[in-house]
Motif scaffolding. Structure first.
Motif, PDB file in Angstrom:
ATOM      1  N   VAL A   1       0.871  -1.170   0.000  1.00 18.75           N
ATOM      2  CA  VAL A   1       0.000   0.000   0.000  1.00 18.75           C
ATOM      3  C   VAL A   1       0.912   1.225   0.000  1.00 18.75           C
ATOM      4  N   LEU A   2       0.687   2.140  -0.941  1.00 13.08           N
ATOM      5  CA  LEU A   2       1.442   3.391  -1.002  1.00 13.08           C
ATOM      6  C   LEU A   2       0.660   4.468  -0.244  1.00 13.08           C
TER       7      LEU A   2
ATOM      8  N   THR B   1       2.369  -4.249   3.871  1.00 13.48           N
ATOM      9  CA  THR B   1       3.616  -3.497   3.791  1.00 13.48           C
ATOM     10  C   THR B   1       3.260  -2.123   3.262  1.00 13.48           C
ATOM     11  N   LEU B   2       3.463  -1.127   4.080  1.00 17.22           N
ATOM     12  CA  LEU B   2       3.098   0.230   3.730  1.00 17.22           C
ATOM     13  C   LEU B   2       4.342   0.990   3.280  1.00 17.22           C
TER      14      LEU B   2
ATOM     15  N   ALA C   1       5.806  11.716  12.732  1.00 19.36           N
ATOM     16  CA  ALA C   1       4.400  12.108  12.873  1.00 19.36           C
ATOM     17  C   ALA C   1       3.514  11.275  11.945  1.00 19.36           C
ATOM     18  N   ALA C   2       3.976  11.026  10.733  1.00 16.45           N
ATOM     19  CA  ALA C   2       3.204  10.217   9.775  1.00 16.45           C
ATOM     20  C   ALA C   2       3.041   8.788  10.284  1.00 16.45           C
ATOM     21  N   MET C   3       4.080   8.221  10.864  1.00 19.20           N
ATOM     22  CA  MET C   3       3.973   6.859  11.404  1.00 19.20           C
ATOM     23  C   MET C   3       2.966   6.813  12.552  1.00 19.20           C
ATOM     24  N   ASP C   4       2.951   7.840  13.392  1.00 15.78           N
ATOM     25  CA  ASP C   4       1.947   7.899  14.469  1.00 15.78           C
ATOM     26  C   ASP C   4       0.537   7.940  13.881  1.00 15.78           C
TER      27      ASP C   4
ATOM     28  N   PRO D   1       0.265  -1.970  10.243  1.00 14.57           N
ATOM     29  CA  PRO D   1       0.920  -2.612   9.098  1.00 14.57           C
ATOM     30  C   PRO D   1       1.995  -3.582   9.573  1.00 14.57           C
ATOM     31  N   SER D   2       2.295  -4.587   8.727  1.00 15.49           N
ATOM     32  CA  SER D   2       3.357  -5.525   9.093  1.00 15.49           C
ATOM     33  C   SER D   2       4.708  -4.829   9.073  1.00 15.49           C
TER      34      SER D   2
END
Length: 180
Positions: free
Chosen positions: A35-36, A100-101, A116-119, A127-128
């Protein structure tokens, strides 16, 4: 600000994104479970371009989304209290748990935007793994964050500013370095 140099033009950006698309496919052994997700603002059109490149190569359209990090910024409390944050919508329509992102952004600098984006992403699911694709890595990390896929490494000083312009947002494609 004074423009020092143009480091990527339209062709160089296109070639960089083509290479990144191939590297994503090679590292992940194809498109299964990918996933993008673009970080607003300029990560979103870059993610869409990568999606098209991957579709050209593999014949499969990878799911895509976009993430707004405004409320996840660690400097939100430092903003003028009378100024409301400019909220944009986070749109990830695909289930991301177990996937998988590929997080996509224009410039990797301190690492604070990526954190911040990962949060924001983890609030949407688990995501795995999260991999990071950036058009430009300029160094000067403040967080232990490293890109998996890089269009161009551009060593800079703190006095320099990297400006990414994309056709979708700025009517032209180029990456330039300016001096403050």
């Amino acid at each position: 600000m004074n423009k020092k140099a143009t480091v990527l033009d339209t062709s160089a950006i296109r070639r960089s994104l083509t290479r990144i698309a191939h590297e994503i496919l090679e590292k992940n052994k194809g498109v299964d479970g990918l996933v993008l997700v673009g970080i607003k603002t300029r990560g979103t059109p870059l993610a869409e371009r990568l999606r098209r490149k991957i579709a050209e190569i593999e014949g499969v359209e990878v799911p895509i989304g976009e993430v707004d990090i405004t409320l996840y910024r660690d400097d939100l409390t430092n903003m003028n209290e009378s100024k409301e944050p400019d909220l944009k919508e986070t749109k990830i329509n695909e289930e991301i748990s177990g996937k998988t992102l590929i997080l996509v952004d224009d410039v990797l600098f301190t690492g604070r935007t990526v954190r911040a984006a990962m949060d924001a992403i983890v609030d949407q699911g688990r995501p795995s793994q999260i991999q990071l694709a950036v058009l430009v890595d300029r160094g000067h990390r403040e967080f232990p964050i490293r890109a998996d896929f890089i269009g161009k490494n551009i060593p800079t000083s703190h006095e320099e500013v990297v400006v990414v312009e994309l056709e979708e947002t700025d009517e032209q494609d180029q990456v330039s370095i300016y001096e403050r």
